[in-house]
Design a protein around this motif. Structure first.
Motif, PDB file in Angstrom:
ATOM      1  N   UNK A  48       0.695  -1.201  -0.025  1.00 37.88           N
ATOM      2  CA  UNK A  48       0.036   0.016   0.059  1.00 37.88           C
ATOM      3  C   UNK A  48       1.113   1.312  -0.108  1.00 37.88           C
ATOM      4  N   UNK A  49       0.433   2.373  -0.918  1.00 44.26           N
ATOM      5  CA  UNK A  49       1.294   3.480  -0.810  1.00 44.26           C
ATOM      6  C   UNK A  49       1.114   4.366   0.470  1.00 44.26           C
ATOM      7  N   UNK A  50       0.084   4.437   0.891  1.00 42.38           N
ATOM      8  CA  UNK A  50      -0.304   5.213   2.229  1.00 42.38           C
ATOM      9  C   UNK A  50      -1.462   4.574   2.971  1.00 42.38           C
ATOM     10  N   UNK A  51      -1.261   4.199   4.199  1.00 34.41           N
ATOM     11  CA  UNK A  51      -2.322   3.425   4.844  1.00 34.41           C
ATOM     12  C   UNK A  51      -2.308   4.080   6.098  1.00 34.41           C
ATOM     13  N   UNK A  52      -3.669   3.678   7.080  1.00 33.63           N
ATOM     14  CA  UNK A  52      -3.630   4.216   8.376  1.00 33.63           C
ATOM     15  C   UNK A  52      -2.660   3.316   9.268  1.00 33.63           C
ATOM     16  N   UNK A  53      -2.612   2.130   9.012  1.00 35.63           N
ATOM     17  CA  UNK A  53      -1.641   1.293   9.537  1.00 35.63           C
ATOM     18  C   UNK A  53      -1.825  -0.136   9.265  1.00 35.63           C
ATOM     19  N   UNK A  54      -0.504  -0.738   9.145  1.00 37.16           N
ATOM     20  CA  UNK A  54      -0.724  -2.203   8.289  1.00 37.16           C
ATOM     21  C   UNK A  54      -1.383  -3.103   9.248  1.00 37.16           C
ATOM     22  N   UNK A  55      -1.080  -2.792  10.733  1.00 38.40           N
ATOM     23  CA  UNK A  55      -1.871  -3.817  11.462  1.00 38.40           C
ATOM     24  C   UNK A  55      -3.398  -3.556  11.375  1.00 38.40           C
ATOM     25  N   UNK A  56      -3.972  -2.491  11.216  1.00 33.32           N
ATOM     26  CA  UNK A  56      -5.322  -2.245  11.134  1.00 33.32           C
ATOM     27  C   UNK A  56      -5.665  -2.877   9.744  1.00 33.32           C
ATOM     28  N   UNK A  57      -4.918  -2.717   8.656  1.00 30.48           N
ATOM     29  CA  UNK A  57      -5.314  -3.303   7.483  1.00 30.48           C
ATOM     30  C   UNK A  57      -5.768  -4.839   7.622  1.00 30.48           C
ATOM     31  N   UNK A  58      -4.710  -5.515   8.270  1.00 33.44           N
ATOM     32  CA  UNK A  58      -4.962  -7.035   8.367  1.00 33.44           C
ATOM     33  C   UNK A  58      -6.192  -7.153   9.442  1.00 33.44           C
ATOM     34  N   UNK A  59      -6.088  -6.352  10.339  1.00 36.47           N
ATOM     35  CA  UNK A  59      -7.252  -6.678  11.159  1.00 36.47           C
ATOM     36  C   UNK A  59      -8.569  -6.430  10.688  1.00 36.47           C
ATOM     37  N   UNK A  60      -8.545  -5.529   9.897  1.00 35.09           N
ATOM     38  CA  UNK A  60      -9.917  -5.176   8.909  1.00 35.09           C
ATOM     39  C   UNK A  60     -10.261  -6.468   8.013  1.00 35.09           C
ATOM     40  N   UNK A  61      -9.482  -7.059   7.484  1.00 42.27           N
ATOM     41  CA  UNK A  61      -9.614  -8.175   6.756  1.00 42.27           C
ATOM     42  C   UNK A  61     -10.184  -9.082   7.307  1.00 42.27           C
ATOM     43  N   UNK A  62      -9.637  -9.616   8.648  1.00 44.16           N
ATOM     44  CA  UNK A  62     -10.321 -10.460   9.479  1.00 44.16           C
ATOM     45  C   UNK A  62     -11.875 -10.174   9.875  1.00 44.16           C
ATOM     46  N   UNK A  63     -11.957  -8.954  10.221  1.00 48.02           N
ATOM     47  CA  UNK A  63     -13.280  -8.650  10.439  1.00 48.02           C
ATOM     48  C   UNK A  63     -14.339  -8.661   9.515  1.00 48.02           C
ATOM     49  N   UNK A  64     -13.755  -8.525   8.214  1.00 49.80           N
ATOM     50  CA  UNK A  64     -14.606  -8.549   7.031  1.00 49.80           C
ATOM     51  C   UNK A  64     -14.881  -9.904   6.543  1.00 49.80           C
ATOM     52  N   UNK A  65     -14.345 -11.039   7.491  1.00 54.26           N
ATOM     53  CA  UNK A  65     -14.470 -12.219   6.835  1.00 54.26           C
ATOM     54  C   UNK A  65     -13.556 -12.909   6.122  1.00 54.26           C
ATOM     55  N   UNK A  66     -12.481 -12.293   5.609  1.00 51.10           N
ATOM     56  CA  UNK A  66     -11.769 -12.652   4.669  1.00 51.10           C
ATOM     57  C   UNK A  66     -10.898 -13.544   5.028  1.00 51.10           C
ATOM     58  N   UNK A  67     -10.521 -14.754   4.295  1.00 52.25           N
ATOM     59  CA  UNK A  67      -9.604 -15.743   4.689  1.00 52.25           C
ATOM     60  C   UNK A  67      -8.152 -15.262   4.491  1.00 52.25           C
ATOM     61  N   UNK A  68      -7.323 -15.429   5.377  1.00 52.94           N
ATOM     62  CA  UNK A  68      -5.934 -15.112   5.289  1.00 52.94           C
ATOM     63  C   UNK A  68      -5.117 -16.249   5.295  1.00 52.94           C
ATOM     64  N   UNK A  69      -4.228 -16.436   4.589  1.00 53.10           N
ATOM     65  CA  UNK A  69      -2.981 -17.480   4.803  1.00 53.10           C
ATOM     66  C   UNK A  69      -1.961 -17.036   5.624  1.00 53.10           C
ATOM     67  N   UNK A  70      -1.636 -17.998   6.508  1.00 53.41           N
ATOM     68  CA  UNK A  70      -0.554 -17.869   7.388  1.00 53.41           C
ATOM     69  C   UNK A  70       0.879 -17.270   6.687  1.00 53.41           C
ATOM     70  N   UNK A  71       1.140 -16.331   7.199  1.00 53.67           N
ATOM     71  CA  UNK A  71       2.320 -15.770   6.427  1.00 53.67           C
ATOM     72  C   UNK A  71       1.882 -14.691   5.527  1.00 53.67           C
ATOM     73  N   UNK A  72       0.833 -14.331   5.411  1.00 52.75           N
ATOM     74  CA  UNK A  72       0.244 -13.121   4.608  1.00 52.75           C
ATOM     75  C   UNK A  72       0.837 -11.862   5.349  1.00 52.75           C
TER      76      UNK A  72
END
Length: 332
Positions: free
Chosen positions: A92-116
């Motif tokens: 990402x070019x500019x984001x709020x927080x890389x942690x926040x972005x991953x947590x948001x994907x989890x909250x949205x129900x996205x399936x993440x691969x370990x090591x993503x």
């Protein structure tokens, strides 16, 4: 600025950064022609880029140039360094927080691969422990978050931030011959100055599967003026090593190092990492003060126990301390 305008603005700003990345002077007129906008609009975009931490000099009668050449993060280059079968790295070019972005994907129900992994050139709301801001200027450092899943539940995460610190230390020692020390529970030190930090955030239940997002901030080449943004002595890799830092290579190698280390941690727990932390303990055998609990605790730092708790020698006894709200300081 409307939502529709935002992606277009980011694309234009990234184009500007790519043009300025060589460290040479570029005239406002040439930049405007290439972008298809006015010189006044170029000046506005330059100002916005300066606000996110880019050191851009405006030279009267000549144009603009970066304080130093800039290597941009590039997914294609990262892939060349990634181990076979590694999960993709999202950039990402500019984001709020890389942690926040991953947590948001989890909250949205996205399936993440370990090591993503998600990395960003800059963060507008980077976070450290205890809600502290993490200074995240553009293109200067590494803002990196990785997803993991612990099948044994939240309790299995004891000592995880220390394990991540050890993984980073081993990589930087091997790649750049940079001797790291670790400050309990989550800071990276070189020559008694802070090089980076780790932020572990958990989502799950005590005895059920637990999602883990691990954020890493690592100073690579801090811009001039960083001292005014950071309230403690700090350093960066460029000051500490005698080689160029390829951020794309570092992202790929850090992902691989963390995946291998976390797999080992899953099987063996923290016990296998005790001696490695104690060898790198920044405050070994020093009298320190723990604050943030009900009252300060003072004692001699004796390393960590099998759960990652900090051991203090107090009045002839050894006591272990835990808790995300504790901060460690040398007793003056």
């Amino acid at each position: 600025m409307s939502v529709r305008q935002l992606p277009q603005t980011l694309a234009l700003q990234r184009q500007l950064i790519q043009q300025l990345a060589d460290g040479k002077t570029h005239s406002g007129e040439a930049l405007a022609q290439q972008a298809g906008i006015s010189r006044a609009a170029i000046a506005k975009h330059i100002s916005q880029l300066q606000q996110i931490g880019l050191e851009i000099f405006a030279i009267s009668g000549k144009g603009y140039r970066l304080a130093q050449p800039l290597q941009l993060l590039d997914v294609t280059q990262m892939k060349q360094w990634q181990a076979p079968g590694s999960p993709e790295v999202l950039l990402q070019h500019l984001t709020d927080s890389t942690n926040t972005q991953l947590l948001k994907r989890l909250q949205d129900g996205q399936s993440l691969q370990k090591g993503q992994v998600i990395v960003a050139e800059a963060q507008s709301a980077g976070r450290g422990r205890r809600g502290n801001d993490w200074y995240s200027p553009f293109g200067s450092n590494l803002y990196f978050s990785i997803y993991w899943r612990l099948e044994q539940g939240i309790q299995a995460a004891m000592g995880l931030s220390l394990v991540v610190g050890i993984a980073i230390a081993k990589l930087l020692e091997r790649r750049y011959q940079c001797p790291l020390k670790l400050k309990w529970p989550n800071d990276l030190y070189v020559n008694h100055k802070k090089l980076g930090g780790v932020l572990v955030e958990l989502a799950g239940q005590t005895h059920a599967d637990c999602d883990v997002v691990i954020g890493i901030g690592l100073n690579i080449q801090m811009p001039t003026g960083g001292e005014s943004k950071i309230n403690q002595p700090f350093t960066d890799l460029m000051q500490e090593v005698n080689s160029q830092i390829d951020r794309n290579q570092l992202v790929a190698e850090l992902q691989h190092q963390l995946i291998q280390t976390l797999k080992h941690f899953e099987v063996y727990g923290f016990t296998d990492f005790i001696s490695e932390f104690n060898q790198r303990n920044e405050f070994a055998e020093q009298t320190v003060q723990l604050t943030g609990g009900s009252e300060p605790q003072i004692g001699v730092c004796k390393g960590v126990d099998h759960q990652g708790g900090l051991i203090l020698q107090q009045g002839g006894q050894l006591k272990s301390y835990f808790g995300g709200e504790l901060s460690l300081r040398v007793k003056q």
